[in-house]
Design a protein around this motif. Structure first.
Motif, mmCIF file in Angstrom:
data_model
loop_
_atom_site.group_PDB
_atom_site.id
_atom_site.type_symbol
_atom_site.label_atom_id
_atom_site.label_comp_id
_atom_site.label_asym_id
_atom_site.label_seq_id
_atom_site.Cartn_x
_atom_site.Cartn_y
_atom_site.Cartn_z
ATOM 1 N N THR A 1 12.168 -1.195 8.808
ATOM 2 C CA THR A 1 11.508 -2.366 8.241
ATOM 3 C C THR A 1 11.466 -2.274 6.719
ATOM 4 N N ILE A 2 11.755 -3.375 6.044
ATOM 5 C CA ILE A 2 11.704 -3.439 4.590
ATOM 6 C C ILE A 2 10.321 -3.942 4.184
ATOM 7 N N ILE A 3 9.706 -3.304 3.190
ATOM 8 C CA ILE A 3 8.393 -3.722 2.697
ATOM 9 C C ILE A 3 8.589 -5.002 1.891
ATOM 10 N N ARG A 4 7.904 -6.067 2.328
ATOM 11 C CA ARG A 4 8.103 -7.396 1.743
ATOM 12 C C ARG A 4 6.810 -7.979 1.189
ATOM 13 N N CYS A 5 6.966 -8.954 0.332
ATOM 14 C CA CYS A 5 5.850 -9.679 -0.259
ATOM 15 C C CYS A 5 5.117 -10.474 0.818
ATOM 16 N N GLU A 6 3.794 -10.402 0.792
ATOM 17 C CA GLU A 6 2.987 -11.136 1.763
ATOM 18 C C GLU A 6 3.010 -12.640 1.499
ATOM 19 N N GLU A 7 3.334 -13.041 0.267
ATOM 20 C CA GLU A 7 3.324 -14.454 -0.109
ATOM 21 C C GLU A 7 4.652 -15.159 0.152
ATOM 22 N N CYS A 8 5.779 -14.509 -0.193
ATOM 23 C CA CYS A 8 7.074 -15.213 -0.118
ATOM 24 C C CYS A 8 8.141 -14.468 0.681
ATOM 25 N N ASP A 9 7.816 -13.312 1.251
ATOM 26 C CA ASP A 9 8.712 -12.538 2.116
ATOM 27 C C ASP A 9 9.917 -11.922 1.399
ATOM 28 N N THR A 10 9.861 -11.816 0.083
ATOM 29 C CA THR A 10 10.913 -11.169 -0.697
ATOM 30 C C THR A 10 10.656 -9.662 -0.713
ATOM 31 N N PRO A 11 11.698 -8.814 -0.674
ATOM 32 C CA PRO A 11 11.458 -7.368 -0.764
ATOM 33 C C PRO A 11 10.706 -7.015 -2.042
ATOM 34 N N LEU A 12 9.703 -6.155 -1.909
ATOM 35 C CA LEU A 12 8.916 -5.733 -3.065
ATOM 36 C C LEU A 12 9.644 -4.626 -3.829
ATOM 37 N N VAL A 13 9.495 -4.644 -5.149
ATOM 38 C CA VAL A 13 10.134 -3.685 -6.045
ATOM 39 C C VAL A 13 9.076 -2.687 -6.507
ATOM 40 N N VAL A 14 9.421 -1.391 -6.487
ATOM 41 C CA VAL A 14 8.502 -0.352 -6.947
ATOM 42 C C VAL A 14 8.654 -0.190 -8.458
ATOM 43 N N HIS A 15 7.526 -0.260 -9.158
ATOM 44 C CA HIS A 15 7.478 -0.039 -10.603
ATOM 45 C C HIS A 15 6.485 1.073 -10.891
ATOM 46 N N LYS A 16 6.639 1.709 -12.025
ATOM 47 C CA LYS A 16 5.686 2.725 -12.459
ATOM 48 C C LYS A 16 4.757 2.076 -13.480
ATOM 49 N N GLN A 17 3.468 2.245 -13.260
ATOM 50 C CA GLN A 17 2.466 1.724 -14.183
ATOM 51 C C GLN A 17 1.531 2.881 -14.528
ATOM 52 N N GLY A 18 1.716 3.449 -15.716
ATOM 53 C CA GLY A 18 0.975 4.650 -16.078
ATOM 54 C C GLY A 18 1.407 5.791 -15.182
ATOM 55 N N GLU A 19 0.452 6.421 -14.514
ATOM 56 C CA GLU A 19 0.750 7.524 -13.598
ATOM 57 C C GLU A 19 0.923 7.048 -12.162
ATOM 58 N N HIS A 20 0.695 5.777 -11.923
ATOM 59 C CA HIS A 20 0.737 5.244 -10.564
ATOM 60 C C HIS A 20 1.949 4.354 -10.346
ATOM 61 N N ARG A 21 2.217 4.086 -9.092
ATOM 62 C CA ARG A 21 3.295 3.158 -8.727
ATOM 63 C C ARG A 21 2.675 1.887 -8.173
ATOM 64 N N ILE A 22 3.322 0.767 -8.445
ATOM 65 C CA ILE A 22 2.861 -0.517 -7.939
ATOM 66 C C ILE A 22 4.022 -1.220 -7.260
ATOM 67 N N PHE A 23 3.700 -2.180 -6.415
ATOM 68 C CA PHE A 23 4.705 -3.062 -5.832
ATOM 69 C C PHE A 23 4.662 -4.377 -6.595
ATOM 70 N N SER A 24 5.832 -4.887 -6.936
ATOM 71 C CA SER A 24 5.920 -6.140 -7.668
ATOM 72 C C SER A 24 6.933 -7.054 -6.987
ATOM 73 N N CYS A 25 6.584 -8.334 -6.862
ATOM 74 C CA CYS A 25 7.514 -9.328 -6.319
ATOM 75 C C CYS A 25 8.147 -10.063 -7.485
ATOM 76 N N HIS A 26 9.450 -10.008 -7.588
ATOM 77 C CA HIS A 26 10.146 -10.640 -8.690
ATOM 78 C C HIS A 26 10.404 -12.123 -8.427
ATOM 79 N N SER A 27 9.990 -12.619 -7.257
ATOM 80 C CA SER A 27 10.143 -14.043 -6.957
ATOM 81 C C SER A 27 8.875 -14.830 -7.272
#
Length: 107
Positions: free
Chosen positions: A48-74
């Motif tokens: 299963t691919i981790i997807r955006c709850e709003e638009c179903d696009t695959p989420l992209v992992v970004h680094k924010q400081g010392e943590h990682r976040i999921f970001s939807c580019h759509s």
């Protein structure tokens, strides 16, 4: 069965074009801009691919400081993984999520 799952990175339309080119012995060159640390996160157990709850696009992992976040580019949704650090698969609740193409190296 080896226990390995496959993840389809490209959509059906692109896959069909590639297969058609292979049948005609033509060359294919794919160029894509890489976004974030990993443009896709998939479950190593069920695929299963981790997807955006709003638009179903695959989420992209970004680094924010010392943590990682999921970001939807759509649609622009940004969220932290569950518990602020770990994520589980929404399909099988597995924790073996993999980010193809990204290998973290501590410095």
């Amino acid at each position: 069965m080896t226990g390995k799952r496959t993840v389809q990175i490209v959509g059906d339309e692109i896959r069909t074009l590639i297969e058609g080119a292979q049948e005609k012995h033509e060359h294919v060159f794919l160029l894509a801009a890489r976004k974030g640390l990993s443009p896709i996160t998939a479950c190593g157990d069920c695929g299963t691919i981790i997807r955006c709850e709003e638009c179903d696009t695959p989420l992209v992992v970004h680094k924010q400081g010392e943590h990682r976040i999921f970001s939807c580019h759509s649609c622009g949704l940004i969220r932290t993984p569950e518990s602020g650090e770990h994520e589980t698969c929404p399909t099988c609740a597995g924790w073996r999520l993999e980010t193809p193409g990204y290998r973290y190296r501590a410095h």
